[in-house]
Design an enzyme around this catalytic site. Structure first.
Site, PDB file in Angstrom:
ATOM      1  N   ASP A  39       0.722  -1.198  -0.165  1.00  0.00           N
ATOM      2  CA  ASP A  39       0.080  -0.064  -0.142  1.00  0.00           C
ATOM      3  C   ASP A  39       1.150   1.197  -0.036  1.00  0.00           C
ATOM      4  O   ASP A  39       1.707   1.402   0.871  1.00  0.00           O
ATOM      5  CB  ASP A  39      -0.990  -0.036   1.330  1.00  0.00           C
ATOM      6  N   ASP A  40       0.580   2.128  -1.064  1.00  0.00           N
ATOM      7  CA  ASP A  40       1.457   3.420  -1.114  1.00  0.00           C
ATOM      8  C   ASP A  40       2.886   2.854  -1.228  1.00  0.00           C
ATOM      9  O   ASP A  40       3.824   3.954  -0.959  1.00  0.00           O
ATOM     10  CB  ASP A  40       1.198   4.231   0.133  1.00  0.00           C
ATOM     11  N   CYS A  79      -6.784   3.860  -3.096  1.00  0.00           N
ATOM     12  CA  CYS A  79      -6.868   2.399  -2.607  1.00  0.00           C
ATOM     13  C   CYS A  79      -7.961   1.925  -3.184  1.00  0.00           C
ATOM     14  O   CYS A  79      -8.048   0.880  -3.506  1.00  0.00           O
ATOM     15  CB  CYS A  79      -6.927   2.665  -0.941  1.00  0.00           C
ATOM     16  N   HIS A 140     -11.073  -2.326   2.730  1.00  0.00           N
ATOM     17  CA  HIS A 140     -11.335  -1.111   2.199  1.00  0.00           C
ATOM     18  C   HIS A 140     -12.318  -1.157   1.021  1.00  0.00           C
ATOM     19  O   HIS A 140     -12.271  -0.140   0.206  1.00  0.00           O
ATOM     20  CB  HIS A 140     -10.018  -0.195   1.949  1.00  0.00           C
ATOM     21  N   ASP A 283      -0.347  -1.144  -4.829  1.00  0.00           N
ATOM     22  CA  ASP A 283      -1.727  -0.552  -5.183  1.00  0.00           C
ATOM     23  C   ASP A 283      -1.672   0.542  -5.840  1.00  0.00           C
ATOM     24  O   ASP A 283      -2.729   0.816  -6.894  1.00  0.00           O
ATOM     25  CB  ASP A 283      -2.771  -0.535  -4.037  1.00  0.00           C
TER      26      ASP A 283
END
Length: 463
Positions: A39-40, A79, A140, A283
Site C-alpha cells: 500500500d502506497d 486505494c 477498504h 496498489d
C-alpha cells in the site's frame, strides 16, 4: 467365508485409499494462489526496480525467481478503486466504484457503500473452483454485511475493514471517529500492542498450514508502507543515517519485505513453493500526504504520486512467481494492468470467468517476451462517471492523454495544470512536455477513444 470377507474389506480399503490419494493429487494439481498487495509503495522502491538505499531481498527474490514487469499499471492512484479492479478484473468504473469507500458513518450521505455485491470477485471465482479463500489484511471495499469480505467470497477474513490503522493499537488512523478496527470474520478482536504485520504473518501461516491439502487463495493486503510509518526498531536503526521521512518509510518497507520473506520460507518448509502462484504488486504510488510526513517514497524518473494520473501515481512494481509454469529471472516491458491478474489467475487455475472483464491473461507475454501487449488501449477514470470533473487518462502505444489531472506536491503546495495533458512516454517518460497543442491529431484520436469508452461504461452502469 471370513477369509473372503477379509480380502473384500481390504480391497475396499485400498480402493478408498486410492481414491483419497487421487483426490489429494487432484487438489494439488490446482496451484495455490497468494496475492500480496502493498500500500502506497513508490514506483521504484524495490532494489530490482532501481532503489539504491533500500533493503528488499525478498521482493527481489520474487523477481529473481519469477517475472518482473516494468510497465505495469495500477487501476487507480488511490486505494478502494485499485482494489476493486484487482478483485473483479474490471476498471473501477465498470466495477461500480469510482472513488474511495467512505467510512460507514458517511456512506449514506455519499451514496457509496463499496464494491457492489453483484460483482463477481476473484475470491468467488476461485471458491467456485474448489478453493479455500482467505483475506488477511486491509479490505477498504465496503462495510455493510454484503460488502464485507465474507459477503464477497472469502471463507475467512482477518484484518481491518477501513483504509488504514495504527499498527499497534489497531485503531482506524485517518478520519473520525477513530475507532478500533480489527476483525476476525465479523467479530471484533483485540491484540493491543502487537504489530499488525506480525499478526498477519501468523494468520497467513495458519491458513496455509490448515489448508495445505486443499488449494487455497490468500489475498494478503498490507497496511504498509501506508502511513503511519511504523517499522520495527531494528529497521529504524538500520536506516538511521537516512533523512526523515525516507528513514521512516524505508524502515516500514523493509519490515514488510522481511515478513514477505517469512512466508516465502514457510512455503519452502512445507514443500509448497513449486505449487503456489505468488503475485506481488503495490496498489498505487507513494504518498505525499501530511500523515506521511509529506513523502518518503520514491517514483524515480516518473512524475507524480498517489492521487495522480501521472506515471508516479499509477506505474507500480509488479511480479509473478510460479516455478511450475513461469520462467525465472525474466523482465517484461509490455504494458500490463492490475485488472490482468484476474484473468491470469483464471488461466493458471483453470477457473471459469463467468462474465465480461477488462483484464487479459498475461500468460502469452509471460511465456514469450516478444509477444505484444495484450492491451491496445488502457483507460482510467477516478472520482465519478463525469469526466468534466473526474480525473481520467488513456494510453495507446507510447501516447498518453490525461484530463483534469492532479499533481500533489506535498506540504499543501499546488500547481496549475492544463485541462488536457498529452505525452509520448517513449520520448518523455518523466512527462515534462505537454504536446496537446503541437499534436492536435493525436489529441483528438485519444480524446475520441476516451469518450467512446466512457459512454459504453456509463451505458452499462446506467449512469
Amino acid at each position: 467365508m471370513r477369509k473372503n470377507l477379509f480380502f473384500a474389506c481390504k480391497t475396499l480399503s485400498l480402493l478408498f485409499l486410492s481414491l483419497s490419494i487421487y483426490s489429494q493429487k487432484g487438489n494439488q494439481l490446482k496451484p495455490n494462489v497468494i496475492v500480496i498487495l502493498t500500500d502506497d509503495q513508490g514506483s521504484i522502491d524495490v532494489n530490482s526496480y532501481g532503489a539504491k538505499d533500500l533493503h528488499t531481498p525478498n521482493m527481489d527474490r520474487l523477481a529473481r525467481e519469477g517475472v518482473r514487469f516494468t510497465q505495469f499499471y495500477a487501476a487507480a492512484p488511490i486505494c478502494s478503486p485499485s482494489r476493486a479492479a484487482l478483485m473483479t478484473g474490471k476498471t473501477n468504473l465498470s466495477a461500480g466504484l469510482p472513488n474511495n469507500v467512505p467510512i460507514p458513518e458517511r456512506a449514506a450521505e455519499s451514496g457509496q457503500y463499496g464494491l457492489p455485491a453483484e460483482e463477481i470477485t476473484l475470491a468467488e471465482m476461485l471458491k467456485d473452483n474448489g478453493y479455500y479463500t482467505a483475506l488477511i489484511g486491509k479490505w477498504h471495499l465496503g462495510h455493510r454485511e454484503q460488502n464485507l469480505p465474507n459477503g464477497q467470497g472469502f471463507d475467512y477474513f482477518f484484518g481491518h475493514q477501513r483504509g488504514c490503522i495504527d499498527n499497534y493499537s489497531h485503531f482506524f488512523f485517518w478520519d473520525g471517529p477513530n475507532k478500533h478496527d480489527l476483525y476476525r470474520n465479523t467479530e471484533e478482536v483485540y491484540y493491543p500492542g502487537r504489530h499488525f504485520t506480525d499478526l498477519m504473518v501468523e494468520e497467513v501461516k495458519e491458513v496455509i498450514n490448515k489448508k495445505k491439502e486443499q488449494p487455497f487463495f490468500i489475498y494478503w493486503a498490507f497496511n504498509a508502507p501506508h502511513y503511519p510509518y511504523q517499522g520495527e526498531t531494528k529497521w529504524l536503526d538500520h536506516y538511521k543515517d537516512l533523512p526523515t521521512p525516507r528513514k521512516e518509510y524505508a524502515a516500514f518497507l523493509s519490515n514488510t519485505d522481511e515478513n514477505i520473506g517469512n512466508i516465502l520460507d514457510y512455503l519452502d518448509e512445507l514443500g509448497l513453493s513449486e505449487d503456489t502462484i505468488v503475485i506481488f504488486q503495490s496498489d498505487h504510488g507513494h504518498s505525499l500526504e501530511e500523515r506521511a510526513f509529506w513523502g518518503g517514497g520514491n517514483a524515480g524518473p516518473y512524475r507524480g504520486s498517489k492521487f495522480s494520473m501521472f506515471e508516479g501515481g499509477i506505474r507500480v512494481p509488479a511480479i509473478i512467481r510460479y516455478p511450475k509454469m513461469i520462467p525465472a529471472n525474466q523482465v517484461r516491458d509490455q504494458v500490463a494492468t492490475e485488472m490482468d491478474w484476474f484473468s491470469t489467475i483464471a488461466d493458471l487455475t483453470e477457473s471459469e470467468v463467468s462474465e465480461k472483464v477488462d483484464g487479459k491473461s498475461l500468460m502469452p507475454i509471460i511465456l514469450n517476451k516478444k509477444t505484444k501487449s495484450q492491451h491496445d488501449v488502457v483507460h482510467w477514470q477516478l472520482g465519478s462517471y463525469d469526466d468534466k470533473t473526474a480525473q481520467w487518462a488513456i494510453r495507446k502505444g507510447p501516447w498518453k492523454l490525461m484530463g483534469n489531472v492532479n499533481e500533489p506536491l506535498g506540504r499543501n503546495q499546488k500547481i496549475e495544470l492544463p485541462d488536457l495533458f498529452l505525452v509520448n512516454l517513449d520520448k518523455d517518460v518523466s512527462e515534462q512536455n505537454n504536446l496537446a497543442e503541437s499534436n492536435a491529431e493525436k489529441l483528438e484520436e485519444l480524446l475520441e477513444l476516451h469518450k467512446v469508452w466512457l459512454k459504453s461504461v456509463r451505458l452499462e452502469k446506467g449512469k
